[in-house]
Design a protein around this motif. Sequence first.
Motif, PDB file in Angstrom:
ATOM      1  N   HIS A 231       0.576  -1.271   0.187  1.00 18.88           N
ATOM      2  CA  HIS A 231      -0.107  -0.070  -0.046  1.00 18.88           C
ATOM      3  C   HIS A 231       1.013   1.070   0.128  1.00 18.88           C
ATOM      4  O   HIS A 231       0.565   2.218   0.695  1.00 18.88           O
ATOM      5  N   VAL A 232       1.771   1.362  -0.956  1.00 19.45           N
ATOM      6  CA  VAL A 232       2.493   2.288  -1.317  1.00 19.45           C
ATOM      7  C   VAL A 232       2.065   3.359  -1.933  1.00 19.45           C
ATOM      8  O   VAL A 232       1.391   2.953  -3.233  1.00 19.45           O
ATOM      9  N   ASP A 233       1.849   4.699  -1.698  1.00 18.50           N
ATOM     10  CA  ASP A 233       0.875   5.734  -2.540  1.00 18.50           C
ATOM     11  C   ASP A 233       1.437   5.471  -4.004  1.00 18.50           C
ATOM     12  O   ASP A 233       0.287   5.438  -4.874  1.00 18.50           O
ATOM     13  N   ALA A 234       2.551   5.658  -4.369  1.00 24.22           N
ATOM     14  CA  ALA A 234       2.984   5.728  -5.796  1.00 24.22           C
ATOM     15  C   ALA A 234       2.718   4.224  -6.466  1.00 24.22           C
ATOM     16  O   ALA A 234       2.709   4.488  -7.599  1.00 24.22           O
TER      17      ALA A 234
ATOM     18  N   LEU B 235      -8.193  -4.855  -5.953  1.00 25.61           N
ATOM     19  CA  LEU B 235      -9.086  -5.780  -6.962  1.00 25.61           C
ATOM     20  C   LEU B 235     -10.185  -6.425  -6.300  1.00 25.61           C
ATOM     21  O   LEU B 235     -11.261  -6.276  -6.764  1.00 25.61           O
ATOM     22  N   THR B 236      -9.897  -7.146  -5.140  1.00 30.65           N
ATOM     23  CA  THR B 236     -10.966  -7.701  -4.501  1.00 30.65           C
ATOM     24  C   THR B 236     -12.015  -6.823  -3.970  1.00 30.65           C
ATOM     25  O   THR B 236     -13.370  -7.356  -4.053  1.00 30.65           O
ATOM     26  N   LEU B 237     -11.627  -5.837  -3.550  1.00 27.67           N
ATOM     27  CA  LEU B 237     -12.701  -4.893  -3.012  1.00 27.67           C
ATOM     28  C   LEU B 237     -13.342  -4.001  -4.188  1.00 27.67           C
ATOM     29  O   LEU B 237     -14.371  -3.017  -3.837  1.00 27.67           O
ATOM     30  N   GLY B 238     -12.737  -4.028  -5.527  1.00 26.05           N
ATOM     31  CA  GLY B 238     -13.383  -2.990  -6.503  1.00 26.05           C
ATOM     32  C   GLY B 238     -12.949  -1.630  -6.238  1.00 26.05           C
ATOM     33  O   GLY B 238     -13.676  -0.761  -6.747  1.00 26.05           O
ATOM     34  N   ILE B 239     -11.793  -1.490  -5.895  1.00 30.26           N
ATOM     35  CA  ILE B 239     -11.329  -0.054  -5.656  1.00 30.26           C
ATOM     36  C   ILE B 239     -10.365   0.304  -6.675  1.00 30.26           C
ATOM     37  O   ILE B 239      -9.191  -0.454  -6.902  1.00 30.26           O
ATOM     38  N   PRO B 240     -10.610   1.122  -7.604  1.00 32.72           N
ATOM     39  CA  PRO B 240      -9.786   1.533  -8.798  1.00 32.72           C
ATOM     40  C   PRO B 240      -8.428   2.012  -8.225  1.00 32.72           C
ATOM     41  O   PRO B 240      -7.530   1.830  -9.041  1.00 32.72           O
ATOM     42  N   GLY B 241      -8.303   2.885  -7.258  1.00 36.05           N
ATOM     43  CA  GLY B 241      -7.249   3.459  -6.604  1.00 36.05           C
ATOM     44  C   GLY B 241      -7.439   3.733  -5.250  1.00 36.05           C
ATOM     45  O   GLY B 241      -7.789   2.664  -4.581  1.00 36.05           O
TER      46      GLY B 241
ATOM     47  N   PRO C  43      -2.667  11.593  -3.456  1.00 38.83           N
ATOM     48  CA  PRO C  43      -2.772  12.696  -4.375  1.00 38.83           C
ATOM     49  C   PRO C  43      -2.397  12.647  -5.619  1.00 38.83           C
ATOM     50  O   PRO C  43      -1.502  11.563  -5.903  1.00 38.83           O
ATOM     51  N   ALA C  44      -2.847  12.963  -6.606  1.00 38.13           N
ATOM     52  CA  ALA C  44      -2.723  12.869  -8.081  1.00 38.13           C
ATOM     53  C   ALA C  44      -1.239  13.288  -8.177  1.00 38.13           C
ATOM     54  O   ALA C  44      -0.445  12.507  -9.098  1.00 38.13           O
ATOM     55  N   ALA C  45      -0.639  14.221  -7.387  1.00 37.95           N
ATOM     56  CA  ALA C  45       0.476  14.548  -7.894  1.00 37.95           C
ATOM     57  C   ALA C  45       1.647  13.373  -7.150  1.00 37.95           C
ATOM     58  O   ALA C  45       2.824  13.383  -7.953  1.00 37.95           O
ATOM     59  N   VAL C  46       1.183  12.575  -6.498  1.00 39.83           N
ATOM     60  CA  VAL C  46       2.177  11.366  -6.270  1.00 39.83           C
ATOM     61  C   VAL C  46       2.038  10.435  -7.091  1.00 39.83           C
ATOM     62  O   VAL C  46       3.232   9.601  -7.389  1.00 39.83           O
ATOM     63  N   THR C  47       1.197  10.227  -7.761  1.00 44.85           N
ATOM     64  CA  THR C  47       1.059   9.116  -8.917  1.00 44.85           C
ATOM     65  C   THR C  47       1.187   9.488 -10.284  1.00 44.85           C
ATOM     66  O   THR C  47       1.569   8.679 -11.276  1.00 44.85           O
ATOM     67  N   GLU C  48       1.484  10.803 -10.659  1.00 48.69           N
ATOM     68  CA  GLU C  48       1.489  11.310 -11.952  1.00 48.69           C
ATOM     69  C   GLU C  48       3.001  10.787 -12.640  1.00 48.69           C
ATOM     70  O   GLU C  48       3.437  10.792 -13.618  1.00 48.69           O
TER      71      GLU C  48
END
Length: 427
Positions: A146-149, A159-165, A170-175
């Motif tokens: 469960h690392v942000d990036a 996937l199991t819980l149907g969570i897309p993200g 923050p969006a800035a972390v994953t960009e």
Amino acid sequence: MANRSETLFTEAQEHLVGGVNSAVRAFRSVGGTPVFMRRGEGAWIEDEDGKQYVDYVLSYGPLAIGHAHPEVVEAISRTAANGTSFGAPTALETELATVVKGIMPSIERIRMVNSGTEACLSAVRLARGYTGRDRILKFRGNYHGHVDALLVEAGSGVLTLGIPGSPGVPAAVTEMTLTAPYNDIEAVRTLFETYGDTIAAVLVEPVSGNMNCVPALPEFLQGLRTLCDDSGAMLVFDEVMSGFRASLGGAQGRYGVTPDLTALGKVIGGGLPVGALGGRAEVMDYLAPTGPVYQAGTLSGNPLAMASGLATLRNLSRPDVHAQAEAWTTRLLEGLQARARAAGIPLVTHQAGTMFGLFFTDAPSVVRFEDVAECDGERFVRFFHGMLEAGVYFAPSAFEAGFVSTAHDEAALSHTLDAAERVFATL
């Protein structure tokens, strides 16, 4: 009347978030009440009502030699009697590091940590610090904790819980995180053509265990190695699950592809919380205190985890031990396939050493996340509950791999296949 697990789960929900301390345990994707376990021995576990199950979860992989193995129990007990943690170096840390290095030649230096998540987080930071680049490339359905990036298009519980993200990232972390389809080297090549000189690392599960068990195609891993060599990016293998399972030497030993860094966990703790990051000395020496990339942890390398891991790996490294467990896994899957065919149930199985996957699909192959997502999830739910009722415990998610231990024997095989024959007939 409610059984003991139902009573305990009702109580747990008053105190623990969702009644559990790890999301997949909540049975949300399969329905029903989580089964509360009270003991395990060998290949079997026992719930709070005294019912026994053949266990193919094995704490999601660490128990490669089974529950409560006498050598592991003795090592933990002996070590605990002398103290559980010092916040100072111990000889056990070097002993375990030496054993791991002997099994995985790509590892020249190791840093012990406390979880697979921490190992992957540290790998990303180190790769960025060493290369001076910011982007990370990962694959759809691969889960690296469960690392942000790294929660972008992740597998496992997401996937199991149907969570897309995940809210809170923050969006800035994953960009700076690029994603590509698993086992699609052409898609990766296209990303490298655009972003190659900004990619610090390619992070991959060489055998995915978090969109069920999906091994990488050998040419895919070799293609990643070539692209990283050509661009100067680090190739990071997340072998938290596949380490010491895909083969004794992990997926890198099985496929003959050498990563720059390897994230480990699970088996090297023998059931206790542990993780490790290892790789080429010149890269690893960028970590503090020899280098500028900071990483630390009070309980890293704690004596109990080191002792448990040593006992586990020494047992697993004995002649033919791992090979016999692999052969047992093959027999299990062949038996399941035969009984599924007899019942007219389409079933694809995957095996990587002592890891395996079951996919309810009539597709000719399952090699990407998209293939896994198209499998018959409703049929899996019915299979899961039928096997649970029959005393066979699989993970409560169609996106989790299964595991076998060296303790699985003929009695466990017969019990499993007899149960499967009855359950397939109901599907």
